[in-house]
Every structure is written in structure tokens, then in C-alpha cells.
Scaffold this active site. Sequence first.
Site, PDB file in Angstrom:
ATOM      1  N   ARG A 132       0.809  -1.226   0.000  1.00 45.46           N
ATOM      2  CA  ARG A 132       0.000   0.000   0.000  1.00 45.46           C
ATOM      3  C   ARG A 132       0.842   1.275   0.000  1.00 45.46           C
ATOM      4  O   ARG A 132       0.358   2.344   0.396  1.00 45.46           O
ATOM      5  CB  ARG A 132      -0.982   0.008   1.180  1.00 45.46           C
ATOM      6  CG  ARG A 132      -1.967  -1.154   1.147  1.00 45.46           C
ATOM      7  CD  ARG A 132      -3.030  -0.995   2.232  1.00 45.46           C
ATOM      8  NE  ARG A 132      -3.990  -2.096   2.150  1.00 45.46           N
ATOM      9  CZ  ARG A 132      -3.889  -3.242   2.831  1.00 45.46           C
ATOM     10  NH1 ARG A 132      -2.841  -3.432   3.628  1.00 45.46           N
ATOM     11  NH2 ARG A 132      -4.799  -4.180   2.712  1.00 45.46           N
TER      12      ARG A 132
ATOM     13  N   LYS B 176       1.763  11.088 -11.489  1.00 44.11           N
ATOM     14  CA  LYS B 176       0.821  10.256 -12.230  1.00 44.11           C
ATOM     15  C   LYS B 176       1.528   8.956 -12.623  1.00 44.11           C
ATOM     16  O   LYS B 176       2.550   8.975 -13.312  1.00 44.11           O
ATOM     17  CB  LYS B 176       0.310  10.985 -13.472  1.00 44.11           C
ATOM     18  CG  LYS B 176      -0.657  12.095 -13.147  1.00 44.11           C
ATOM     19  CD  LYS B 176      -1.026  12.910 -14.370  1.00 44.11           C
ATOM     20  CE  LYS B 176      -1.915  12.166 -15.330  1.00 44.11           C
ATOM     21  NZ  LYS B 176      -2.444  13.062 -16.390  1.00 44.11           N
TER      22      LYS B 176
ATOM     23  N   GLU C 221       6.630  17.302 -25.675  1.00 38.98           N
ATOM     24  CA  GLU C 221       6.155  17.683 -24.349  1.00 38.98           C
ATOM     25  C   GLU C 221       6.734  19.025 -23.905  1.00 38.98           C
ATOM     26  O   GLU C 221       6.143  19.706 -23.068  1.00 38.98           O
ATOM     27  CB  GLU C 221       6.486  16.587 -23.331  1.00 38.98           C
ATOM     28  CG  GLU C 221       5.804  15.248 -23.594  1.00 38.98           C
ATOM     29  CD  GLU C 221       4.330  15.219 -23.189  1.00 38.98           C
ATOM     30  OE1 GLU C 221       3.777  16.287 -22.840  1.00 38.98           O
ATOM     31  OE2 GLU C 221       3.725  14.132 -23.222  1.00 38.98           O
TER      32      GLU C 221
ATOM     33  N   LYS D 276       5.144  22.832 -14.983  1.00 34.11           N
ATOM     34  CA  LYS D 276       4.404  21.675 -14.473  1.00 34.11           C
ATOM     35  C   LYS D 276       4.277  21.741 -12.958  1.00 34.11           C
ATOM     36  O   LYS D 276       3.226  21.400 -12.396  1.00 34.11           O
ATOM     37  CB  LYS D 276       5.062  20.372 -14.903  1.00 34.11           C
ATOM     38  CG  LYS D 276       4.215  19.165 -14.510  1.00 34.11           C
ATOM     39  CD  LYS D 276       4.459  17.939 -15.322  1.00 34.11           C
ATOM     40  CE  LYS D 276       3.399  16.883 -15.001  1.00 34.11           C
ATOM     41  NZ  LYS D 276       3.611  15.624 -15.754  1.00 34.11           N
TER      42      LYS D 276
ATOM     43  N   GLU E 208      -5.793  16.343 -10.786  1.00 33.05           N
ATOM     44  CA  GLU E 208      -6.397  16.614 -12.086  1.00 33.05           C
ATOM     45  C   GLU E 208      -7.914  16.746 -12.015  1.00 33.05           C
ATOM     46  O   GLU E 208      -8.663  16.168 -12.805  1.00 33.05           O
ATOM     47  CB  GLU E 208      -6.007  15.525 -13.103  1.00 33.05           C
ATOM     48  CG  GLU E 208      -6.098  15.987 -14.553  1.00 33.05           C
ATOM     49  CD  GLU E 208      -5.476  15.013 -15.525  1.00 33.05           C
ATOM     50  OE1 GLU E 208      -6.200  14.506 -16.371  1.00 33.05           O
ATOM     51  OE2 GLU E 208      -4.250  14.769 -15.424  1.00 33.05           O
TER      52      GLU E 208
ATOM     53  N   ARG F  43      -5.057  20.949 -13.898  1.00 31.60           N
ATOM     54  CA  ARG F  43      -3.999  20.058 -14.364  1.00 31.60           C
ATOM     55  C   ARG F  43      -4.325  19.412 -15.705  1.00 31.60           C
ATOM     56  O   ARG F  43      -3.423  19.010 -16.442  1.00 31.60           O
ATOM     57  CB  ARG F  43      -3.711  18.983 -13.309  1.00 31.60           C
ATOM     58  CG  ARG F  43      -2.556  18.080 -13.699  1.00 31.60           C
ATOM     59  CD  ARG F  43      -2.081  17.193 -12.565  1.00 31.60           C
ATOM     60  NE  ARG F  43      -1.020  16.310 -13.011  1.00 31.60           N
ATOM     61  CZ  ARG F  43      -0.298  15.539 -12.208  1.00 31.60           C
ATOM     62  NH1 ARG F  43      -0.525  15.545 -10.915  1.00 31.60           N
ATOM     63  NH2 ARG F  43       0.654  14.770 -12.694  1.00 31.60           N
TER      64      ARG F  43
ATOM     65  N   ASN G  97      -2.648  17.981 -20.694  1.00 33.54           N
ATOM     66  CA  ASN G  97      -2.937  16.929 -21.666  1.00 33.54           C
ATOM     67  C   ASN G  97      -3.247  17.488 -23.048  1.00 33.54           C
ATOM     68  O   ASN G  97      -3.877  16.797 -23.867  1.00 33.54           O
ATOM     69  CB  ASN G  97      -4.116  16.080 -21.175  1.00 33.54           C
ATOM     70  CG  ASN G  97      -3.757  15.271 -19.955  1.00 33.54           C
ATOM     71  OD1 ASN G  97      -2.707  14.658 -19.885  1.00 33.54           O
ATOM     72  ND2 ASN G  97      -4.645  15.287 -18.962  1.00 33.54           N
TER      73      ASN G  97
ATOM     74  N   HIS H  42      -3.155  15.244 -26.083  1.00 35.83           N
ATOM     75  CA  HIS H  42      -3.100  13.861 -25.625  1.00 35.83           C
ATOM     76  C   HIS H  42      -4.360  13.056 -25.943  1.00 35.83           C
ATOM     77  O   HIS H  42      -4.281  11.838 -26.090  1.00 35.83           O
ATOM     78  CB  HIS H  42      -2.829  13.820 -24.118  1.00 35.83           C
ATOM     79  CG  HIS H  42      -1.430  14.166 -23.740  1.00 35.83           C
ATOM     80  ND1 HIS H  42      -0.852  15.388 -24.047  1.00 35.83           N
ATOM     81  CD2 HIS H  42      -0.471  13.463 -23.075  1.00 35.83           C
ATOM     82  CE1 HIS H  42       0.392  15.415 -23.586  1.00 35.83           C
ATOM     83  NE2 HIS H  42       0.645  14.268 -23.000  1.00 35.83           N
TER      84      HIS H  42
ATOM     85  N   HIS I   7       5.150   7.870 -27.719  1.00 36.23           N
ATOM     86  CA  HIS I   7       4.153   8.723 -27.083  1.00 36.23           C
ATOM     87  C   HIS I   7       4.302  10.180 -27.537  1.00 36.23           C
ATOM     88  O   HIS I   7       3.309  10.844 -27.893  1.00 36.23           O
ATOM     89  CB  HIS I   7       4.298   8.635 -25.565  1.00 36.23           C
ATOM     90  CG  HIS I   7       3.412   9.591 -24.813  1.00 36.23           C
ATOM     91  ND1 HIS I   7       2.039   9.502 -24.825  1.00 36.23           N
ATOM     92  CD2 HIS I   7       3.710  10.676 -24.043  1.00 36.23           C
ATOM     93  CE1 HIS I   7       1.531  10.484 -24.090  1.00 36.23           C
ATOM     94  NE2 HIS I   7       2.522  11.200 -23.616  1.00 36.23           N
TER      95      HIS I   7
END
Length: 370
Positions: free
Chosen positions: A129, A151, A193, A235, A245, A249, A253, A256, A273
Site C-alpha cells: 500500500r 501520475k 512535451e 508543471k 487533475e 492540471r 494533456n 493527448h 508517445h
Amino acid sequence: MSLSELSAPPERVDIQLGDRSYPILIGAGLLDDPRSFDATPASAAALIVSNTTVAPLYARALQSALAGRFRAVHLLELPDGEAYKNLQTLNLIFDELLGRGSDRKTVLFALGGGVVGDMTGFAAASYMRGVPFVQVPTTLLAQVDSSVGGKTAINHPLGKNMIGAFYQPQLVVCDLATLQTLPPRELSAGLAEVIKYGPIHDMAFLDWIEANIDALVAREPAALAHAVKRSCEIKALVVGQDERETGLRAILNFGHTFGHAIESGLGYGEWLHGEAVGCGMVMAARLSQRLGGVDAAFVERLTRLIERAGLPTVGPALGADRYLELMRVDKKSEAGEIRFVVIDRPGSAVVRSAPDALVREVLAQSCAPR
């Protein structure tokens, strides 16, 4: 300016998230300097997770840098590529941790690009966890985007990054020297990016990128250092205001939604990507124009810059129906309605829906004929 001139002291950008705050260190020669990891929690053992491409280049140096902090520094090499960003590969990390009897203080180090960073972070979030982890990104894309902000995820055949968690690292160490070994295609993917930060937040940065794109492609150290630092600053500002998000945030994207559809539709790994995001930004800019946010000159300007970065600007011929089907699985979709990041004015982005008819027009203009 040489790499050695950039190496001391490192630049620092801080992610401000209360008790989950952490520094991003940026400089050359950081990976093999033990001082770079002073913010790492104490533990008896560490596990470096890398891949078969990066580990032979940098794993030994990182192990040496960590040797004084941990009694044991183990290494796990994963197969390289987006196609392996899945549950089966994730289980290799769990197998390694369980097989060594790792406890909840074991520190994971993600040494590699975005795939390694995302999977290692997700493993760290899940094992017992939650165990601490450190990002040591070795690609431009990972240094300016995926290693920052917590993320973590794996892909599913029906959607990219659909299974994951928000889980912050303890530290991010961006060694600019690793960018000198990147294949040209990977460098270009990272530039996508970098470019996105201009249209969504900072047009002065977009001006700078345009003026320095040739230097970035040529890997000039001073240009790369500024690009990484400014990208991380933007960022950090966004993540500090919206960690999970729920609003702001999502602007990160930009490109994306279209880009993830390209990746999923072609099969993960066919396009990198960043290549998909670069092409996706062209599509998103054209949609922004149709929605009244920017003019044709802005779209042309962004398209030319993406081309100069060595990125594709024409999408694959998946068919509009397939694009729409894939985009309805995107994480920003709500009740089956596709939500796009669009530019409402240069330097500012919003998330909004768009009629399918407009999206079909964009796809018809932006994709290769079937």
C-alpha cells in the site's frame, strides 16, 4: 557551454504539495553523484528498476552512487518499450520485491524513460500500500513531463494509462548528460512535451523554443538545461494547484486525447508517445481554431514548429469512427462525452467538449487518406 560547466550546482525546482513536497534536481553528472540523493529516505535496501536499453548505460553508476546509503542495491531490468507497459510487466516488479522479502521501507528507483517511471511509480504506490520511490529520468520526455507530478499507470488494450494511481516520488533527479545518448527519435518525442507548455501557459517560452529549436535538436547543453527547467517550473506550478487533475492540471494533456487514440489504435509502441502527442497537438490546435480560440496563423505556426522538432503532423488513417471510439475511453471523457484540451487564446487552455461533426472535420484535414 560544456556539460561540465552545467554540472554544479544543480538547478532546483520544488513541487509544493504540503507534506508530499519534493525537489526536482536538474544538471549534468547528477546520476553518479551520491549528494544528488540526500533527500532519499533511509532504508536497508533499494531496488533500481530499469530496462534492457538503459540499464547497461547507467545502472552501475547509480548503484555506486547509492552504495553508501543502502546495504543492498538490487537491479531489475524490464523489457524496453511501450508495448510492455502492462500488468504482466508490472508483476515482474512485484515478483522481485516479494522474492527478496522487501519491506515497506524499501526504496524503488525508476531509472529510464516514461514507461519505466510510470510502472515503477505504480508498483511503489501498490506494494504494501505504498513504499517510497525516486524518479531518475533518462529521456527528455520523462524529464520534462512524466517523472514530475505523481501520475503513475499501466496501459490496457482498451485505453492508455487507464489503470494507475496518483503517487508522488520523494525526489526527481534529471541528469542532463543522459540526453546525449538518446536516439534522435526519442529526443524529438521529448520535444513534443516541451512545446506543449507554450500554447497552454507561456507564449514567451514558445517564442524561445522557436528561436532555439535547432539548438535543442542538436542537443546543445545550455538549451536543453533551460528547456528542462522551464518545463518543470510550469508543471510544478500546475501540479501544486491541482494534484489530482480535478481541473487545471488537465491542460497538461493538450494533444493527448488525439495522441492516445493514435497510440491505442496503431498498437502501443508503433508510434512513440511524444510522436503521437506532437501530431495530436496539431489536431487539437485545428479544433481550437474551429471553436474560435486561435486563428489559422497560430495553427500554422505550431504545426511548423512541431515539424522542425522532427515530429509527425499527419495522423494515421484509422478512420473517424475508430478515433471517436478510442477517444470516448479517454480519462477526461464524461458520460461518453469526449472532453478536449483546447486553446481558448494563445497561452491559455481549457477543457471542453466539441460536436462530433467538428472533430470529424479535424480528422479529415489531419489524417492520411485511407
